[in-house]
Motif scaffolding. Structure first.
Motif, short mmCIF file in Angstrom:
data_model
loop_
_atom_site.label_atom_id
_atom_site.label_comp_id
_atom_site.label_asym_id
_atom_site.label_seq_id
_atom_site.Cartn_x
_atom_site.Cartn_y
_atom_site.Cartn_z
N VAL A 160 0.98 -1.22 0.02
CA VAL A 160 -0.17 0.00 0.01
C VAL A 160 0.94 1.43 -0.06
O VAL A 160 1.92 1.27 0.91
N VAL A 184 1.17 5.53 -0.63
CA VAL A 184 0.71 6.99 -0.84
C VAL A 184 1.98 7.84 -1.13
O VAL A 184 3.02 7.70 -0.57
N LEU A 220 -1.23 10.78 5.10
CA LEU A 220 -2.03 11.22 6.35
C LEU A 220 -3.31 12.12 5.98
O LEU A 220 -3.62 13.03 6.69
N GLY A 276 -5.92 10.57 4.43
CA GLY A 276 -7.04 9.38 4.21
C GLY A 276 -7.11 8.84 2.90
O GLY A 276 -7.76 8.09 2.90
N GLY A 318 -4.51 6.59 1.81
CA GLY A 318 -4.44 5.06 2.16
C GLY A 318 -5.52 4.29 2.81
O GLY A 318 -6.03 3.39 2.12
N SER A 319 -6.32 5.17 3.77
CA SER A 319 -7.56 4.48 4.18
C SER A 319 -8.66 4.20 2.95
O SER A 319 -9.19 3.15 3.18
N TYR A 329 -2.54 0.16 12.94
CA TYR A 329 -2.84 0.83 11.53
C TYR A 329 -4.04 -0.11 10.86
O TYR A 329 -5.30 0.08 10.63
C1 LIG Z 1 0.75 3.40 5.12
C2 LIG Z 1 0.14 4.30 4.12
C3 LIG Z 1 -0.45 3.74 2.94
C4 LIG Z 1 -1.12 5.03 4.86
O1 LIG Z 1 -1.54 5.94 3.80
P1 LIG Z 1 -2.17 7.46 4.26
O2 LIG Z 1 -3.13 7.93 3.46
O3 LIG Z 1 -0.83 8.22 4.75
O4 LIG Z 1 -2.76 7.18 5.62
P2 LIG Z 1 -4.42 7.83 6.17
O5 LIG Z 1 -4.35 9.14 6.12
O6 LIG Z 1 -5.29 7.11 5.40
O7 LIG Z 1 -4.57 7.30 7.59
C5 LIG Z 1 -3.86 8.22 8.57
C6 LIG Z 1 -3.89 7.57 9.90
O8 LIG Z 1 -3.34 6.29 10.06
C7 LIG Z 1 -2.16 6.18 10.66
N1 LIG Z 1 -1.10 5.67 9.94
C8 LIG Z 1 -0.89 5.69 8.67
N2 LIG Z 1 0.26 5.08 8.49
C9 LIG Z 1 0.63 4.24 9.50
C10 LIG Z 1 1.36 3.27 9.86
N3 LIG Z 1 2.34 2.85 9.02
N4 LIG Z 1 1.40 2.70 11.13
C11 LIG Z 1 0.63 3.31 12.16
N5 LIG Z 1 -0.31 4.20 11.83
C12 LIG Z 1 -0.36 4.92 10.45
C13 LIG Z 1 -1.93 7.83 10.91
O9 LIG Z 1 -0.90 8.09 12.11
C14 LIG Z 1 -3.26 8.27 10.86
O10 LIG Z 1 -3.80 8.15 12.19
P3 LIG Z 1 -4.99 9.19 12.71
O11 LIG Z 1 -6.06 9.00 11.66
O12 LIG Z 1 -5.49 8.76 13.96
O13 LIG Z 1 -4.55 10.61 12.47
C15 LIG Z 1 1.27 5.69 3.87
O14 LIG Z 1 1.58 6.33 4.78
C16 LIG Z 1 2.32 5.11 2.94
O15 LIG Z 1 2.50 4.90 1.62
N6 LIG Z 1 3.39 5.04 3.93
C17 LIG Z 1 4.70 4.52 3.04
C18 LIG Z 1 4.74 3.00 2.46
C19 LIG Z 1 4.10 2.17 3.76
O16 LIG Z 1 4.80 2.17 4.82
N7 LIG Z 1 3.31 1.32 3.37
C20 LIG Z 1 2.64 0.32 4.23
C21 LIG Z 1 3.57 -0.84 4.30
S1 LIG Z 1 3.15 -2.02 5.54
#
Ligand SMILES: CC(C)(COP(=O)(O)OP(=O)(O)OC[C@H]1O[C@@H](n2cnc3c(N)ncnc32)[C@H](O)[C@@H]1OP(=O)(O)O)[C@@H](O)C(=O)NCCC(=O)NCCS
Length: 168
Positions: free
Chosen positions: A85, A87, A93, A95, A97-98, A124
């Motif tokens: 996954v 973004v 952060l 929404g 990814g969600s 998450y």
């Molecule tokens: C992980 C990822 C896909 C999430 O997408 P996003 O659009 O940033 O996340 P969202 O905005 O939908 O969600 C945000 C919430 O999730 C939490 N969150 C996001 N990524 C998280 C993670 N890796 N661990 C824990 N919490 C996480 C945030 O703290 C936030 O919390 P809140 O709603 O209480 O403020 C994105 O951060 C990303 O691309 N990260 C780098 C690649 C990665 O690590 N992928 C997943 C590998 S397992």
């Protein structure tokens, strides 16, 4: 607020997805940089069962999620791995990814998948219904503490879950 739509990957998206996945994982401490090649390898093997992109009105790819088939105790059983996954770092952060995860799970249910597994931060992924399923474990011990799953059937499976070959 950013305007974007989620749609299935189309022919021609491949390079943009590769670049996006690279940029998303580059800053992550746990990444070995293999994620963009993993997506390409899954696609090449015909194992990218579902690939969704988040795109802006201008067509820029800002998010991606992939699902690939797994086996449980060496049997194909309608289960899938949700990975990776991604973004764009500057748009995290917000929404996106969600939204990709929710859309992906809904799409997998619609096509008759029986369950989905994930390896990642439980804090998450548990938001989306992933949990530990007693008796269901990943092949690699080092994934175990980050391994979560959700079954779409009444009876959750048990056994050893093995990812598609592209995962190595
Ligand atoms: C992980 C990822 C896909 C999430 O997408 P996003 O659009 O940033 O996340 P969202 O905005 O939908 O969600 C945000 C919430 O999730 C939490 N969150 C996001 N990524 C998280 C993670 N890796 N661990 C824990 N919490 C996480 C945030 O703290 C936030 O919390 P809140 O709603 O209480 O403020 C994105 O951060 C990303 O691309 N990260 C780098 C690649 C990665 O690590 N992928 C997943 C590998 S397992």
């Amino acid at each position: 607020m950013i305007n974007y739509a989620i749609r299935p990957e189309q022919s021609g998206d491949e390079a943009a997805i590769h670049d996006l996945v690279r940029r998303a994982f580059e800053p992550m401490w746990f990444s070995d940089g293999s994620e963009p090649d993993l997506v390409d390898a899954l696609r090449a093997a015909g194992d990218l069962a579902l690939s969704l992109v988040a795109v802006t009105a201008q067509g820029g790819v800002i998010g991606h999620i992939g699902f690939s088939p797994v086996t449980i105790d060496q049997r194909e059983c309608g289960w899938f791995q949700m990975a990776p996954v991604s973004v764009l770092p500057e748009l995290q952060l917000k929404g996106i990814g969600s939204a990709l995860i929710a859309a992906g799970i809904a799409a997998m249910r619609r096509v008759g998948a029986r369950g989905v597994a994930v390896v990642g931060n439980p804090a998450y992924y548990e938001r989306f219904g992933f949990r530990t399923i007693p008796g269901l474990s990943p092949l690699a011990d080092h994934d175990a503490q980050y391994f979560r799953a959700q079954d779409f059937d009444a009876a959750p499976p048990s056994g050893v879950l093995r990812y598609a070959p592209a995962f190595g």
